[in-house]
Scaffold this motif. Structure first.
Motif, PDB file in Angstrom:
ATOM      1  N   ALA A 168       0.864  -1.175   0.000  1.00 14.09           N
ATOM      2  CA  ALA A 168       0.000   0.000   0.000  1.00 14.09           C
ATOM      3  C   ALA A 168       0.901   1.225   0.000  1.00 14.09           C
ATOM      4  O   ALA A 168       1.451   1.612   1.037  1.00 14.09           O
ATOM      5  CB  ALA A 168      -0.902  -0.009   1.226  1.00 14.09           C
ATOM      6  N   ILE A 169       1.085   1.824  -1.181  1.00 14.74           N
ATOM      7  CA  ILE A 169       2.054   2.903  -1.320  1.00 14.74           C
ATOM      8  C   ILE A 169       1.592   3.885  -2.381  1.00 14.74           C
ATOM      9  O   ILE A 169       1.067   3.475  -3.423  1.00 14.74           O
ATOM     10  CB  ILE A 169       3.446   2.324  -1.696  1.00 14.74           C
ATOM     11  CG1 ILE A 169       4.498   3.432  -1.779  1.00 14.74           C
ATOM     12  CG2 ILE A 169       3.378   1.533  -2.982  1.00 14.74           C
ATOM     13  CD1 ILE A 169       5.907   2.903  -1.992  1.00 14.74           C
ATOM     14  N   PRO A 170       1.742   5.194  -2.159  1.00 15.69           N
ATOM     15  CA  PRO A 170       1.386   6.162  -3.203  1.00 15.69           C
ATOM     16  C   PRO A 170       2.423   6.171  -4.313  1.00 15.69           C
ATOM     17  O   PRO A 170       3.629   6.176  -4.062  1.00 15.69           O
ATOM     18  CB  PRO A 170       1.351   7.497  -2.447  1.00 15.69           C
ATOM     19  CG  PRO A 170       2.272   7.299  -1.284  1.00 15.69           C
ATOM     20  CD  PRO A 170       2.149   5.853  -0.898  1.00 15.69           C
ATOM     21  N   LEU A 171       1.956   6.173  -5.537  1.00 17.17           N
ATOM     22  CA  LEU A 171       2.832   6.252  -6.709  1.00 17.17           C
ATOM     23  C   LEU A 171       2.912   7.671  -7.248  1.00 17.17           C
ATOM     24  O   LEU A 171       3.653   7.914  -8.202  1.00 17.17           O
ATOM     25  CB  LEU A 171       2.319   5.312  -7.805  1.00 17.17           C
ATOM     26  CG  LEU A 171       2.257   3.824  -7.432  1.00 17.17           C
ATOM     27  CD1 LEU A 171       1.551   3.032  -8.527  1.00 17.17           C
ATOM     28  CD2 LEU A 171       3.649   3.274  -7.172  1.00 17.17           C
ATOM     29  N   GLU A 172       2.127   8.584  -6.652  1.00 18.10           N
ATOM     30  CA  GLU A 172       2.078   9.994  -7.045  1.00 18.10           C
ATOM     31  C   GLU A 172       1.688  10.097  -8.517  1.00 18.10           C
ATOM     32  O   GLU A 172       0.926   9.287  -9.024  1.00 18.10           O
ATOM     33  CB  GLU A 172       3.435  10.667  -6.767  1.00 18.10           C
ATOM     34  CG  GLU A 172       3.950  10.479  -5.347  1.00 18.10           C
ATOM     35  CD  GLU A 172       3.031  11.020  -4.262  1.00 18.10           C
ATOM     36  OE1 GLU A 172       2.121  11.812  -4.583  1.00 18.10           O
ATOM     37  OE2 GLU A 172       3.203  10.633  -3.087  1.00 18.10           O
ATOM     38  N   THR A 173       2.216  11.082  -9.234  1.00 12.38           N
ATOM     39  CA  THR A 173       1.896  11.269 -10.652  1.00 12.38           C
ATOM     40  C   THR A 173       3.040  10.736 -11.499  1.00 12.38           C
ATOM     41  O   THR A 173       4.158  11.239 -11.436  1.00 12.38           O
ATOM     42  CB  THR A 173       1.655  12.754 -10.977  1.00 12.38           C
ATOM     43  OG1 THR A 173       0.517  13.210 -10.251  1.00 12.38           O
ATOM     44  CG2 THR A 173       1.400  12.946 -12.465  1.00 12.38           C
ATOM     45  N   ARG A 174       2.756   9.721 -12.289  1.00 11.05           N
ATOM     46  CA  ARG A 174       3.755   9.129 -13.171  1.00 11.05           C
ATOM     47  C   ARG A 174       3.884   9.983 -14.433  1.00 11.05           C
ATOM     48  O   ARG A 174       2.910  10.545 -14.931  1.00 11.05           O
ATOM     49  CB  ARG A 174       3.379   7.700 -13.557  1.00 11.05           C
ATOM     50  CG  ARG A 174       3.024   6.796 -12.386  1.00 11.05           C
ATOM     51  CD  ARG A 174       4.125   6.692 -11.358  1.00 11.05           C
ATOM     52  NE  ARG A 174       5.387   6.221 -11.928  1.00 11.05           N
ATOM     53  CZ  ARG A 174       6.475   5.968 -11.201  1.00 11.05           C
ATOM     54  NH1 ARG A 174       6.456   6.174  -9.883  1.00 11.05           N
ATOM     55  NH2 ARG A 174       7.577   5.530 -11.783  1.00 11.05           N
ATOM     56  N   LYS A 175       5.090  10.063 -14.972  1.00 14.03           N
ATOM     57  CA  LYS A 175       5.362  10.964 -16.090  1.00 14.03           C
ATOM     58  C   LYS A 175       4.815  10.457 -17.408  1.00 14.03           C
ATOM     59  O   LYS A 175       4.711  11.221 -18.376  1.00 14.03           O
ATOM     60  CB  LYS A 175       6.868  11.207 -16.201  1.00 14.03           C
ATOM     61  CG  LYS A 175       7.448  11.964 -15.014  1.00 14.03           C
ATOM     62  CD  LYS A 175       8.949  12.165 -15.170  1.00 14.03           C
ATOM     63  CE  LYS A 175       9.540  12.899 -13.975  1.00 14.03           C
ATOM     64  NZ  LYS A 175      11.014  13.069 -14.091  1.00 14.03           N
ATOM     65  N   SER A 176       4.496   9.177 -17.494  1.00 17.61           N
ATOM     66  CA  SER A 176       3.915   8.654 -18.732  1.00 17.61           C
ATOM     67  C   SER A 176       3.136   7.388 -18.431  1.00 17.61           C
ATOM     68  O   SER A 176       3.375   6.706 -17.433  1.00 17.61           O
ATOM     69  CB  SER A 176       5.000   8.353 -19.774  1.00 17.61           C
ATOM     70  OG  SER A 176       5.677   7.145 -19.482  1.00 17.61           O
ATOM     71  N   PHE A 177       2.203   7.071 -19.341  1.00 23.28           N
ATOM     72  CA  PHE A 177       1.496   5.796 -19.251  1.00 23.28           C
ATOM     73  C   PHE A 177       2.481   4.638 -19.372  1.00 23.28           C
ATOM     74  O   PHE A 177       2.225   3.540 -18.866  1.00 23.28           O
ATOM     75  CB  PHE A 177       0.475   5.668 -20.383  1.00 23.28           C
ATOM     76  CG  PHE A 177      -0.710   6.584 -20.339  1.00 23.28           C
ATOM     77  CD1 PHE A 177      -0.856   7.567 -19.368  1.00 23.28           C
ATOM     78  CD2 PHE A 177      -1.712   6.458 -21.293  1.00 23.28           C
ATOM     79  CE1 PHE A 177      -1.954   8.407 -19.352  1.00 23.28           C
ATOM     80  CE2 PHE A 177      -2.823   7.284 -21.292  1.00 23.28           C
ATOM     81  CZ  PHE A 177      -2.945   8.268 -20.322  1.00 23.28           C
TER      82      PHE A 177
END
Length: 398
Positions: free
Chosen positions: A356-365
């Motif tokens: 259970a961990i936040p991945l935040e905003t990824r830079k690309s799909f």
């Protein structure tokens, strides 16, 4: 991981991307679009399992949306790098392949010399040749089509060449052949993302599209996660229109569906089988039936049905299984216009081995495709993106 179940909720975006203002929609653009946010405003809408997966905890999500204190897995959102807001480019990028150039679109219809060449190859004439809603175009041109036998050709804001025909006038297999012919001729500057067969039935004015749609996409111009996984000897099982989107490359088994409910049941059937690899699922109704038709309530009800399915699937996962929920673009049913919307998409992972961990905003799909390949123990160095596989294994173990 031994098995990954990747569910694409077609068009379930989670808020406008930073470049949404560059993408037109009706008389405006995509700024302010938020597909999932629109659903949350529907009376009685409830998606408790998606909430447990962390969809309300995503970075940038407006306050007041249902969230949970501790999601059950890894959760984040992804921004698209590829130009456009189309199904094909969205799925290709999910699979680790970023498109460099925007596919051609035709806001004023296709060039007449191009249509004349395609029509000559068909041996049939054409009608319309304008951007249109799929339901509206058969209402306005269906009767003329039945009287003349001419095919209804239309497009949208996406890079598509769509052909509609009544199943009693043009049998489905014949329509597919016309689409294959158009696909062969739409090359070079006219290499649209997809040629789409749109069969319908009924009598005017109550024509209805059928489940016999078929997509004929460009071949991916580079390697995808599907190629790597299938090339390793593992399975890549495509449910829904996945096989069509990847031009049938890197897909070891294709299972077409009649809609979301059928797709979810077929996914559960595959779950009961012993295989190693990826089960790649597209649930198309969100986009086709509800997003483009701006049916907010219908969209919300469909997501609630998926939510119950996801909870069932999660309850069955074994120690080496992982389930992922994402989307390929947005299609905000409360927004202006009837087009896709340029949005962030969720990336939600759950399973016994997922932290259970936040991945935040990824830079690309593409981060997701690279992660899937590494989760299966394969080399993903040829793919775009940045894997987050090392972050999500419990106790540092995948």
């Amino acid at each position: 991981m031994k098995r990954i179940f990747l569910i694409v909720a077609d068009s379930m975006g989670v808020g406008a991307a930073p470049d949404a203002g560059r993408y037109t929609n009706g008389d405006g653009d995509d700024r302010g679009s938020d597909t999932y946010g629109a659903l949350c405003r529907v009376a009685d809408f409830s998606a408790p399992f998606l909430t447990r997966m962390g969809i309300g905890n995503l970075e940038g999500v407006p306050k007041g949306r249902p969230c949970t204190q501790v999601p059950i897995g890894a959760y984040g959102r992804m921004r698209e790098v590829s130009p456009g807001k189309d199904t094909v480019t969205g799925h290709w990028e999910i699979a680790g392949l970023i498109s460099k150039t925007k596919m051609p679109t035709y806001p004023h219809g296709f060039p007449l010399e191009l249509l004349d060449r395609i029509s000559a190859a068909w041996g049939r004439g054409w009608l319309c040749n304008l951007p249109y809603s799929g339901t509206q175009v058969i209402r306005e041109y269906g009767r003329a089509h039945m009287e003349t036998g001419k095919l209804i050709v239309y497009t949208s804001a996406d890079s598509v060449f769509q052909i509609a025909a009544h199943e009693e006038v043009v049998p489905v297999e014949e329509l597919y052949k016309y689409c294959e012919t158009a696909r062969r001729l739409l090359t070079g500057p006219h290499a649209v993302g997809r040629v789409i067969a749109r069969p319908f039935v009924g009598q005017w004015p109550d024509f209805q599209r059928t489940a016999n749609r078929r997509d004929y996409a460009q071949k991916p111009p580079g390697e995808t996660m599907c190629d790597i996984i299938a090339g390793s000897g593992m399975e890549v099982i495509g449910i829904g229109k996945i096989g069509d989107i990847f031009a049938h490359r890197g897909i070891t088994q294709e299972i077409h569906t009649t809609g979301n409910t059928d797709g979810m049941e077929k996914t559960l059937e595959i779950f009961r089988q012993a295989f190693a690899g990826l089960c790649f699922v597209n649930l198309v109704d969100f986009d086709m039936k509800y997003g483009h038709r701006r049916d907010i309530v219908g969209y919300a009800r469909a997501v609630m049905e998926m939510d119950r399915f996801l909870e069932r699937l999660y309850g069955k996962l074994g120690a080496e299984d992982c389930m992922i929920v994402t989307a390929d673009h947005g299609c905000d049913p409360s927004h202006i216009g009837t087009d896709h919307t340029r949005e962030y998409v969720p990336v939600l992972l759950a399973g016994p081995g997922i932290r259970a961990i936040p991945l935040e905003t990824r830079k690309s799909f593409a981060d997701l495709g690279k992660t899937c390949v590494e989760l299966l123990g394969l080399n993903a160095s040829s793919l775009a993106g940045e894997s987050f596989a090392p972050m999500i294994g419990k106790n540092g173990v995948l």
